[in-house]
Design an enzyme around this catalytic site. Structure first.
Site, mmCIF file in Angstrom:
data_model
loop_
_atom_site.group_PDB
_atom_site.id
_atom_site.type_symbol
_atom_site.label_atom_id
_atom_site.label_comp_id
_atom_site.label_asym_id
_atom_site.label_seq_id
_atom_site.Cartn_x
_atom_site.Cartn_y
_atom_site.Cartn_z
ATOM 1 N N GLU A 32 1.429 0.021 -48.771
ATOM 2 C CA GLU A 32 2.736 0.604 -48.475
ATOM 3 C C GLU A 32 2.754 2.088 -48.849
ATOM 4 O O GLU A 32 1.842 2.600 -49.491
ATOM 5 C CB GLU A 32 3.826 -0.118 -49.283
ATOM 6 C CG GLU A 32 4.786 -0.969 -48.457
ATOM 7 C CD GLU A 32 5.829 -0.139 -47.720
ATOM 8 O OE1 GLU A 32 5.677 1.097 -47.636
ATOM 9 O OE2 GLU A 32 6.790 -0.736 -47.211
ATOM 10 N N ASN A 118 12.860 1.810 -53.246
ATOM 11 C CA ASN A 118 11.908 1.362 -52.237
ATOM 12 C C ASN A 118 11.242 2.502 -51.498
ATOM 13 O O ASN A 118 10.024 2.571 -51.413
ATOM 14 C CB ASN A 118 12.644 0.434 -51.260
ATOM 15 C CG ASN A 118 11.760 -0.207 -50.236
ATOM 16 O OD1 ASN A 118 11.301 0.440 -49.308
ATOM 17 N ND2 ASN A 118 11.508 -1.503 -50.388
ATOM 18 N N GLU A 142 6.166 -8.423 -56.764
ATOM 19 C CA GLU A 142 6.157 -6.976 -56.537
ATOM 20 C C GLU A 142 7.002 -6.239 -57.565
ATOM 21 O O GLU A 142 7.484 -5.138 -57.319
ATOM 22 C CB GLU A 142 6.672 -6.666 -55.130
ATOM 23 C CG GLU A 142 5.791 -7.229 -54.034
ATOM 24 C CD GLU A 142 6.241 -6.813 -52.647
ATOM 25 O OE1 GLU A 142 7.269 -6.107 -52.539
ATOM 26 O OE2 GLU A 142 5.551 -7.158 -51.678
ATOM 27 N N ASN A 176 15.848 0.223 -46.251
ATOM 28 C CA ASN A 176 14.416 0.317 -46.498
ATOM 29 C C ASN A 176 13.921 1.738 -46.228
ATOM 30 O O ASN A 176 14.247 2.661 -46.946
ATOM 31 C CB ASN A 176 13.684 -0.738 -45.674
ATOM 32 C CG ASN A 176 12.359 -1.139 -46.253
ATOM 33 O OD1 ASN A 176 11.529 -0.297 -46.555
ATOM 34 N ND2 ASN A 176 12.133 -2.439 -46.410
ATOM 35 N N ASP A 229 10.590 -1.125 -41.238
ATOM 36 C CA ASP A 229 10.325 -0.883 -42.653
ATOM 37 C C ASP A 229 10.196 0.636 -42.816
ATOM 38 O O ASP A 229 11.191 1.348 -42.839
ATOM 39 C CB ASP A 229 9.062 -1.635 -43.068
ATOM 40 C CG ASP A 229 8.840 -1.680 -44.574
ATOM 41 O OD1 ASP A 229 9.302 -0.767 -45.277
ATOM 42 O OD2 ASP A 229 8.174 -2.623 -45.052
#
Length: 305
Positions: A32, A118, A142, A176, A229
């Site tokens: 990510e 995030n 996570e 997000n 995302d």
């Protein structure tokens, strides 16, 4: 088999039909938060469940950048070239200074602990905007399982020069990815709440940036495979979004121009490389790179991330 799903003739100007999708890293648990650092010709990204941050360079490939990352997720670069990171485990947003030390930019909002920051972007004026869904406190995978202290999952803004963050948007189930348009007059925000509630639409919303806050939001586009995302705008104002089947590219008028098909679920993406025309894609267990005819908004200035 082509990696491109063309939906509009304008897509042709953004891609190279013969360019290959290169897997340049693998073996991650959930990759990510890619961010490119031109001064070092280096990509940094997170491997969230593995509790580490990774680096990639063309010379050395993938290596560990930081162990015990605080379950880092989204990363970006500020106008001074410093790393700004969202951490699920720390429930905070930090900045890595040029000497390597960490400064906590935000760990609370309105007197309560944040959920699990995030994704993050830094505006040209130095203000830091970040999303705060609950993914990092839903389980111990996570982050650290915990009850939320905030009344919801908000988008927050830290003023230029620092200070307490204030919520600028409360419209989302799970906000997000986020990114500014090239002129920073618009802020795009991805809704990923369908990850746990199928009744939540997988939409990207867009807001007019009004001074220190946001104006009325409106739906910009819907992702037709999985959910949105990580998102990025290119220099022409096209929006590139992660999805279950790859990367979806939308024109500023919200038309789906086409898709870049990726063999793993895509989490995030960014532009980088020596000329800014390489698309880096984090996709589940792998890192991919693709040559494109687009580059980040602001490239090659300090606004490119």
């Amino acid at each position: 088999m082509s990696i491109y799903d063309r939906r509009d003739p304008r897509f042709r100007a953004l891609i190279h039909p013969n360019a290959g999708l290169h897997q340049i890293g693998s073996g991650f648990e959930w990759a990510e938060g890619p961010a490119w650092f031109p001064a070092a010709q280096m990509l940094l990204f997170s491997d969230i469940p593995a509790h580490r941050m990774m680096r990639w360079t063309a010379q050395t490939g993938c290596s560990i950048f930081r162990e015990d990352s605080g379950y880092s997720n989204g990363n970006t670069r500020d106008p001074q070239g410093r790393l700004v990171t969202c951490h699920h485990g720390l429930r905070a947003v930090t900045r890595t200074e040029h000497d390597g030390s960490l400064t906590t930019l935000a760990a609370q909002g309105q007197g309560r602990r944040l959920n699990s920051p995030n994704d993050v972007v830094v505006k040209a004026d130095g203000s830091v905007w970040f999303t705060d869904p609950t993914y990092g406190i839903l389980s111990d995978l996570e982050g650290y399982k915990a009850a939320p202290e905030q009344a919801g999952s908000f988008v927050w803004r830290i003023p230029p020069g620092g200070g307490a963050p204030l919520p600028v948007c409360k419209d989302f189930t799970q906000p997000n990815g986020l990114c500014f348009s090239p002129d920073e007059s618009l802020l795009y925000i991805a809704e990923s709440g369908s990850s746990h509630d199928p009744s939540v639409p997988p939409v990207i919303r867009v807001y007019d940036v009004a001074g220190d806050g946001l104006g009325q939001g409106r739906d910009f586009a819907t992702v037709d495979a999985g959910l949105p995302d990580g998102i990025r705008c290119d220099a022409a104002g096209n929006l590139w979004s992660s999805a279950a089947d790859g990367v979806h590219v939308f024109a500023p008028d919200s038309t789906l121009l086409g898709k870049i098909l990726v063999p793993e679920v895509v989490s995030n993406l960014c532009f980088g490389g020596p000329r800014g025309n390489r698309l880096f894609i984090t996709a589940t267990t792998s890192l991919y790179m693709l040559a494109v005819d687009a580059c980040a908004a602001g490239w090659p200035g300090q606004g490119a991330v």
